[in-house]
Motif scaffolding. Sequence first.
Motif, PDB file in Angstrom:
ATOM      1  N   GLY A 116       0.811  -1.215   0.000  1.00 60.50           N
ATOM      2  CA  GLY A 116       0.000   0.000   0.000  1.00 60.50           C
ATOM      3  C   GLY A 116       0.842   1.263   0.000  1.00 60.50           C
ATOM      4  N   GLY A 119       0.563   3.274  -3.263  1.00 66.07           N
ATOM      5  CA  GLY A 119      -0.677   3.833  -3.754  1.00 66.07           C
ATOM      6  C   GLY A 119      -1.085   3.196  -5.069  1.00 66.07           C
ATOM      7  N   ASN A 120      -1.838   3.934  -5.867  1.00 66.62           N
ATOM      8  CA  ASN A 120      -2.316   3.421  -7.155  1.00 66.62           C
ATOM      9  C   ASN A 120      -1.256   3.700  -8.218  1.00 66.62           C
ATOM     10  OD1 ASN A 120      -3.694   2.709  -9.488  1.00 66.62           O
ATOM     11  ND2 ASN A 120      -5.633   3.549  -8.770  1.00 66.62           N
ATOM     12  N   GLY A 135      -3.205   8.352  -0.817  1.00 65.55           N
ATOM     13  CA  GLY A 135      -4.321   7.566  -0.314  1.00 65.55           C
ATOM     14  C   GLY A 135      -4.112   7.167   1.134  1.00 65.55           C
ATOM     15  N   GLN A 194      -7.001  -3.765 -12.486  1.00 68.47           N
ATOM     16  CA  GLN A 194      -6.052  -3.425 -11.432  1.00 68.47           C
ATOM     17  C   GLN A 194      -5.100  -4.599 -11.167  1.00 68.47           C
ATOM     18  OE1 GLN A 194      -9.319  -3.849 -11.147  1.00 68.47           O
ATOM     19  NE2 GLN A 194      -9.945  -4.613  -9.136  1.00 68.47           N
ATOM     20  N   HIS A 264     -12.151   1.604  -2.198  1.00 69.71           N
ATOM     21  CA  HIS A 264     -11.152   2.310  -3.001  1.00 69.71           C
ATOM     22  C   HIS A 264      -9.854   1.521  -3.047  1.00 69.71           C
ATOM     23  CE1 HIS A 264      -8.730   5.570  -4.670  1.00 69.71           C
ATOM     24  NE2 HIS A 264      -7.860   5.351  -3.696  1.00 69.71           N
ATOM     25  N   GLU A 265      -9.432   0.971  -1.905  1.00 65.38           N
ATOM     26  CA  GLU A 265      -8.187   0.209  -1.861  1.00 65.38           C
ATOM     27  C   GLU A 265      -8.320  -1.113  -2.619  1.00 65.38           C
ATOM     28  OE1 GLU A 265      -5.712   1.771  -0.754  1.00 65.38           O
ATOM     29  OE2 GLU A 265      -6.665   3.338   0.459  1.00 65.38           O
ATOM     30  N   THR A 268      -7.603  -0.539  -6.159  1.00 65.97           N
ATOM     31  CA  THR A 268      -6.312   0.080  -6.459  1.00 65.97           C
ATOM     32  C   THR A 268      -5.417  -0.882  -7.236  1.00 65.97           C
ATOM     33  OG1 THR A 268      -6.349   1.582  -4.571  1.00 65.97           O
ATOM     34  CG2 THR A 268      -4.186   0.955  -5.412  1.00 65.97           C
ATOM     35  N   SER A 269      -4.714  -0.354  -8.205  1.00 67.15           N
ATOM     36  CA  SER A 269      -3.786  -1.146  -9.009  1.00 67.15           C
ATOM     37  C   SER A 269      -2.364  -0.918  -8.512  1.00 67.15           C
ATOM     38  CB  SER A 269      -3.887  -0.733 -10.485  1.00 67.15           C
ATOM     39  OG  SER A 269      -2.984  -1.464 -11.289  1.00 67.15           O
ATOM     40  N   THR A 270      -1.708  -2.006  -8.094  1.00 71.63           N
ATOM     41  CA  THR A 270      -0.347  -1.902  -7.569  1.00 71.63           C
ATOM     42  C   THR A 270       0.520  -2.944  -8.266  1.00 71.63           C
ATOM     43  OG1 THR A 270      -1.356  -1.371  -5.425  1.00 71.63           O
ATOM     44  CG2 THR A 270       1.016  -1.695  -5.469  1.00 71.63           C
TER      45      THR A 270
END
Length: 299
Positions: A116, A119-120, A135, A194, A264-265, A268-270
């Motif tokens: 995390g 972020g994205n 975020g 994502q 939202h998390e 998220t694309s990581t």
Amino acid sequence: MRILMAGASGFLGTRLVDRLTADGHQVVRLVRRPPRTPDERQWDPSAAQLDPAVVAEADAVINLAGAGVGDRRWNDGYRRLIRSSRVDTTTTLAITIAGLTAADRPGVLLSSSAVGWYGNTGDRVVEEDAPAGEGFLADVCRVWEAASRPAEDAGVRVVRLRTGLPLHRDGGLLKPQLLPFRLGIAGKLGNGRQWLPWISLRDWLDAMLFLLARDDLAGPVNVVGPNPVTNAEFTRELARQLRRPAIMPIPALALKVVLGGFAHEALTSTRVLPAVLDKAGFAWTHPDLPGALHAALTE
């Protein structure tokens, strides 16, 4: 080694304790209640209370403590718990370590963080040298990692574990998905584009022992598999291995209703790569998703 561990009762912690003891290490577990067994010691991280003598007895410290980010629907109170359960524990351990004499300090602190941090990232590939993103979880990771600096400043080797999504049928990313998949009412989340930074449980455990032993490795380490996939790819492979359809995508709006702020998390694309582990020669047991999922479902 004599290893002091916080967060030993969680999904990853219990399995790591088993692995460490099987390999001949002695694990002492930090608990918030009165000790019930000889291998437990009490502490109160919310009040920054930890007996320095307990830490001085350890060769290494592992901190896996923190409220589960996907365990409950997010509201303001749970956001505060997510943050405090990580920052308070890390701060208490790091300050206690720093307050010991050099001869009494443990040699290494493995301190949890998470992907995390980034972020994205969209489709952009990131490694350990990438800056923190934006975020809520990125902000938590920033202060979480900073909380370990007193130990680092005191000369202790600190490894910040930017862990991805461990795969096992009994916990992590996989457990809550198995029932809807088996019922044929599952599908990709949102548009499915994502990226998911997964890792097999076997590789995560192996990485912990690898990082304990490698005195030359410190700082952030991405504890993720070498081949991330999109949510759509993950969904197709899991459905294939379960021999069930996965044709019911879950709209982003529905996720927001069910998960609150965590939605939202979840979208998220990581796209994270384990550059430090790869360069250090870490040997992957499950470098690709099909093998990792098969192990997660059968072992």
